[in-house]
Design a protein around this motif. Structure first.
Motif, PDB file in Angstrom:
ATOM      1  N   LEU A 125       0.549  -0.976  -0.040  1.00  0.00           N
ATOM      2  CA  LEU A 125       0.062  -0.050   0.034  1.00  0.00           C
ATOM      3  C   LEU A 125       0.956   1.161  -0.018  1.00  0.00           C
ATOM      4  O   LEU A 125       0.816   2.530  -0.756  1.00  0.00           O
ATOM      5  CB  LEU A 125      -0.963  -0.028   1.220  1.00  0.00           C
ATOM      6  CG  LEU A 125      -1.962   1.098   1.086  1.00  0.00           C
ATOM      7  CD1 LEU A 125      -2.812   0.969  -0.010  1.00  0.00           C
ATOM      8  CD2 LEU A 125      -2.815   0.825   2.660  1.00  0.00           C
ATOM      9  N   ALA A 126       1.991   1.180   0.748  1.00  0.00           N
ATOM     10  CA  ALA A 126       3.015   2.438   0.856  1.00  0.00           C
ATOM     11  C   ALA A 126       3.461   2.622  -0.610  1.00  0.00           C
ATOM     12  O   ALA A 126       3.620   3.658  -1.374  1.00  0.00           O
ATOM     13  CB  ALA A 126       4.086   1.882   1.798  1.00  0.00           C
ATOM     14  N   ARG A 127       3.689   1.319  -1.358  1.00  0.00           N
ATOM     15  CA  ARG A 127       4.233   1.630  -2.675  1.00  0.00           C
ATOM     16  C   ARG A 127       3.154   2.120  -3.505  1.00  0.00           C
ATOM     17  O   ARG A 127       3.582   3.011  -4.600  1.00  0.00           O
ATOM     18  CB  ARG A 127       4.863   0.255  -3.330  1.00  0.00           C
ATOM     19  CG  ARG A 127       5.328   0.207  -4.626  1.00  0.00           C
ATOM     20  CD  ARG A 127       6.069  -1.073  -5.023  1.00  0.00           C
ATOM     21  NE  ARG A 127       6.545  -0.943  -6.264  1.00  0.00           N
ATOM     22  CZ  ARG A 127       7.286  -1.845  -7.124  1.00  0.00           C
ATOM     23  NH1 ARG A 127       7.483  -2.888  -6.444  1.00  0.00           N
ATOM     24  NH2 ARG A 127       7.628  -1.450  -8.235  1.00  0.00           N
ATOM     25  N   ALA A 128       1.951   1.922  -3.333  1.00  0.00           N
ATOM     26  CA  ALA A 128       0.986   2.435  -4.449  1.00  0.00           C
ATOM     27  C   ALA A 128       0.841   3.885  -4.087  1.00  0.00           C
ATOM     28  O   ALA A 128       0.497   4.670  -4.852  1.00  0.00           O
ATOM     29  CB  ALA A 128      -0.290   1.707  -3.894  1.00  0.00           C
ATOM     30  N   VAL A 129       0.838   4.368  -2.757  1.00  0.00           N
ATOM     31  CA  VAL A 129       0.871   5.814  -2.310  1.00  0.00           C
ATOM     32  C   VAL A 129       2.258   6.380  -3.227  1.00  0.00           C
ATOM     33  O   VAL A 129       1.695   7.575  -4.048  1.00  0.00           O
ATOM     34  CB  VAL A 129       1.045   6.016  -0.847  1.00  0.00           C
ATOM     35  CG1 VAL A 129       1.360   7.533  -0.678  1.00  0.00           C
ATOM     36  CG2 VAL A 129      -0.264   5.477   0.034  1.00  0.00           C
ATOM     37  N   MET A 130       3.183   5.864  -3.211  1.00  0.00           N
ATOM     38  CA  MET A 130       4.472   6.267  -3.759  1.00  0.00           C
ATOM     39  C   MET A 130       4.329   6.414  -5.349  1.00  0.00           C
ATOM     40  O   MET A 130       4.406   7.494  -6.004  1.00  0.00           O
ATOM     41  CB  MET A 130       5.608   5.320  -3.550  1.00  0.00           C
ATOM     42  CG  MET A 130       7.077   6.096  -4.394  1.00  0.00           C
ATOM     43  SD  MET A 130       8.404   5.172  -3.972  1.00  0.00           S
ATOM     44  CE  MET A 130       7.955   3.402  -5.082  1.00  0.00           C
ATOM     45  N   GLU A 131       3.475   5.474  -5.955  1.00  0.00           N
ATOM     46  CA  GLU A 131       3.377   5.380  -7.471  1.00  0.00           C
ATOM     47  C   GLU A 131       2.400   5.939  -7.937  1.00  0.00           C
ATOM     48  O   GLU A 131       2.203   6.351  -9.331  1.00  0.00           O
ATOM     49  CB  GLU A 131       3.695   3.999  -7.982  1.00  0.00           C
ATOM     50  CG  GLU A 131       5.222   3.232  -7.573  1.00  0.00           C
ATOM     51  CD  GLU A 131       5.200   1.877  -7.792  1.00  0.00           C
ATOM     52  OE1 GLU A 131       6.233   1.401  -8.192  1.00  0.00           O
ATOM     53  OE2 GLU A 131       4.139   1.139  -7.963  1.00  0.00           O
ATOM     54  N   LYS A 132       1.093   6.009  -7.154  1.00  0.00           N
ATOM     55  CA  LYS A 132       0.015   6.405  -7.714  1.00  0.00           C
ATOM     56  C   LYS A 132      -0.947   7.599  -7.219  1.00  0.00           C
ATOM     57  O   LYS A 132      -1.916   7.949  -7.540  1.00  0.00           O
ATOM     58  CB  LYS A 132      -1.291   5.043  -7.583  1.00  0.00           C
ATOM     59  CG  LYS A 132      -0.671   3.734  -8.423  1.00  0.00           C
ATOM     60  CD  LYS A 132      -1.523   2.701  -8.189  1.00  0.00           C
ATOM     61  CE  LYS A 132      -1.142   1.547  -8.739  1.00  0.00           C
ATOM     62  NZ  LYS A 132      -2.030   0.588  -8.920  1.00  0.00           N
ATOM     63  N   THR A 133      -0.038   8.319  -6.368  1.00  0.00           N
ATOM     64  CA  THR A 133      -1.039   9.387  -5.677  1.00  0.00           C
ATOM     65  C   THR A 133       0.295  10.434  -5.896  1.00  0.00           C
ATOM     66  O   THR A 133       1.600  10.499  -5.968  1.00  0.00           O
ATOM     67  CB  THR A 133      -0.986   9.274  -4.256  1.00  0.00           C
ATOM     68  OG1 THR A 133       0.011   9.476  -3.306  1.00  0.00           O
ATOM     69  CG2 THR A 133      -1.993   7.980  -4.106  1.00  0.00           C
ATOM     70  N   PRO A 134      -0.130  11.989  -5.557  1.00  0.00           N
ATOM     71  CA  PRO A 134       0.994  12.971  -5.571  1.00  0.00           C
ATOM     72  C   PRO A 134       1.443  13.134  -4.190  1.00  0.00           C
ATOM     73  O   PRO A 134       2.101  14.037  -3.828  1.00  0.00           O
ATOM     74  CB  PRO A 134       0.091  14.267  -5.831  1.00  0.00           C
ATOM     75  CG  PRO A 134      -1.604  13.759  -5.524  1.00  0.00           C
ATOM     76  CD  PRO A 134      -1.376  12.393  -5.556  1.00  0.00           C
ATOM     77  N   HIS A 135       1.183  12.205  -3.345  1.00  0.00           N
ATOM     78  CA  HIS A 135       1.439  12.442  -1.836  1.00  0.00           C
ATOM     79  C   HIS A 135       2.479  11.476  -1.461  1.00  0.00           C
ATOM     80  O   HIS A 135       2.865  10.547  -2.126  1.00  0.00           O
ATOM     81  CB  HIS A 135       0.258  12.044  -1.137  1.00  0.00           C
ATOM     82  CG  HIS A 135      -0.965  13.025  -1.318  1.00  0.00           C
ATOM     83  ND1 HIS A 135      -1.102  14.351  -1.525  1.00  0.00           N
ATOM     84  CD2 HIS A 135      -2.165  12.473  -1.624  1.00  0.00           C
ATOM     85  CE1 HIS A 135      -2.085  14.602  -1.808  1.00  0.00           C
ATOM     86  NE2 HIS A 135      -2.975  13.767  -1.853  1.00  0.00           N
ATOM     87  N   VAL A 136       2.936  11.732  -0.305  1.00  0.00           N
ATOM     88  CA  VAL A 136       3.769  10.922   0.345  1.00  0.00           C
ATOM     89  C   VAL A 136       3.419   9.710   1.354  1.00  0.00           C
ATOM     90  O   VAL A 136       3.615   8.615   1.590  1.00  0.00           O
ATOM     91  CB  VAL A 136       4.969  11.615   1.036  1.00  0.00           C
ATOM     92  CG1 VAL A 136       6.078  10.540   1.900  1.00  0.00           C
ATOM     93  CG2 VAL A 136       5.980  12.069  -0.229  1.00  0.00           C
ATOM     94  N   MET A 137       2.426  10.236   2.169  1.00  0.00           N
ATOM     95  CA  MET A 137       1.845   9.711   3.268  1.00  0.00           C
ATOM     96  C   MET A 137       0.376   9.444   3.567  1.00  0.00           C
ATOM     97  O   MET A 137       0.001  10.803   3.127  1.00  0.00           O
ATOM     98  CB  MET A 137       2.607   9.913   4.671  1.00  0.00           C
ATOM     99  CG  MET A 137       1.925   9.418   6.039  1.00  0.00           C
ATOM    100  SD  MET A 137       2.501  10.034   7.567  1.00  0.00           S
ATOM    101  CE  MET A 137       4.132   9.255   7.633  1.00  0.00           C
ATOM    102  N   LEU A 138      -0.301   8.680   3.693  1.00  0.00           N
ATOM    103  CA  LEU A 138      -1.736   8.275   3.843  1.00  0.00           C
ATOM    104  C   LEU A 138      -1.851   7.715   5.109  1.00  0.00           C
ATOM    105  O   LEU A 138      -1.181   6.767   5.365  1.00  0.00           O
ATOM    106  CB  LEU A 138      -2.481   7.721   2.720  1.00  0.00           C
ATOM    107  CG  LEU A 138      -2.445   8.394   1.315  1.00  0.00           C
ATOM    108  CD1 LEU A 138      -3.366   7.349   0.391  1.00  0.00           C
ATOM    109  CD2 LEU A 138      -3.103   9.904   1.506  1.00  0.00           C
TER     110      LEU A 138
END
Length: 325
Positions: A125-138
């Motif tokens: 899920l952290a990798r998906a945040v990195m690759e698929k969102t403009p954010h660093v942390m959710l």
């Protein structure tokens, strides 16, 4: 570091690897070792051995160091005997298991999740945040909703049998006191280098047992639990997260290496800084693990007991870290 210092250091290390009877892969493991063999994977604690094996297998399959560090710690997230990583981990004081994770590559790309529930693989899920969102942390419910949107299975929220048994015993007194090298085996941090010198790292945890609901440790915080820079090296941390956050431990180590410190020297300096910023240090364990672009490694902890796994294509061994006390 001056060009002269670099030349002298490389010359001395290269000579050491030519000594008869000294392993080229593991010579001087506590002496800022130069690894002759790449790729290289380092990970924290005993669970690092199977994690390293999974990472190396994935690296052979795809050639991606990012794939490797993700797959390696996923192995630990599924380990039902591990009560400090994954959904089987020990819960907070409300009886709820919450997870933190981060992942980073040497070009500065990074992603993390914090205080997330019901997701079996928070590292993915952290990798998906990195690759698929403009954010660093959710975090929290937002991270869980993102997981649903990305098709991650949402698991039933229940404690594993071992975690439930431990939690029921804890509720008798409901007291919290950290026990170094027991409760603080609360992370697997992994850093890796491929054959071309590209770096990546990952970190995942269920956090401290019986923490306050909502507590987040160092593992999902870029620069605290993990930091990677292709120009310099990589570092990861384990132990009492609050103590590591106070000194931005992993970022500190990478910056010290940038200034010319060896990984071992950088880890030792980070531990000294941590000790100076935390009270009741006798009750706090924290350890750091690092590698630089030259293939040197470092490891150091506050107290004895910290160890790490070191893996290459041909070997995978446990190493005991030195400590300040």
């Amino acid at each position: 570091m001056s060009e002269r210092r670099k030349f002298i250091k490389k010359s001395l290390l290269g000579s050491a690897l030519l000594v008869p009877g000294v392993s080229t892969a593991f010579a001087g493991i506590q002496k800022n070792q130069l690894i002759a063999e790449k790729p290289l994977i380092l990970s924290t604690w005993n669970h690092g051995l199977p994690a390293n094996a999974a990472a190396i297998a994935k690296l052979k399959e795809t050639g991606s160091i990012l794939d490797a560090v993700e797959t390696g710690v996923k192995d630990t997230e599924l380990d039902l005997s591990n009560l400090s990583v994954g959904l089987q981990g020990l819960p907070d004081r409300e009886g709820i298991t919450t997870l933190d994770a981060s992942i980073m590559t040497g070009d500065g790309s990074c992603g993390s999740v914090a205080f997330v529930r019901q997701v079996k693989h928070p590292i993915s899920l952290a990798r998906a945040v990195m690759e698929k969102t403009p954010h660093v942390m959710l975090a929290g419910e937002g991270a869980r909703q993102f997981a649903i949107a990305e098709g991650f299975p949402i698991e039933k929220e229940e404690l594993s049998p071992k975690a439930k048994e431990a939690y029921e015993k804890w509720k008798i007194t409901s007291k919290y006191k950290p026990v170094i090298n027991i409760e603080n085996h609360d992370t697997i941090g992994m850093i890796g280098m491929d054959k071309d010198g590209n770096l990546a790292g990952s970190c995942t945890t269920s956090g401290l047992a019986y923490k306050m609901h909502g507590r987040v440790g160092d593992s999902p915080i870029i620069g605290a639990g993990l930091y990677v820079d292709n120009e310099v090296g990589a570092a990861t941390a384990t132990g009492l997260g609050e103590s590591i956050i106070r000194v931005c431990g992993s970022f500190l180590i990478v910056e010290l290496m940038r200034q010319g410190r060896s990984p071992q020297e950088a880890c030792e300096e980070a531990v000294k800084r941590l000790i100076s910023k935390n009270k009741n240090i006798k009750d706090i364990q924290a350890g750091f693990l690092a590698m630089n672009k030259e293939g040197q490694i470092g490891a150091y902890a506050v107290h004895p007991g910290f160890n790490f796994a070191q893996g290459t294509l041909g070997s995978n061994v446990m190493v005991d870290s030195k400590s300040h006390f």
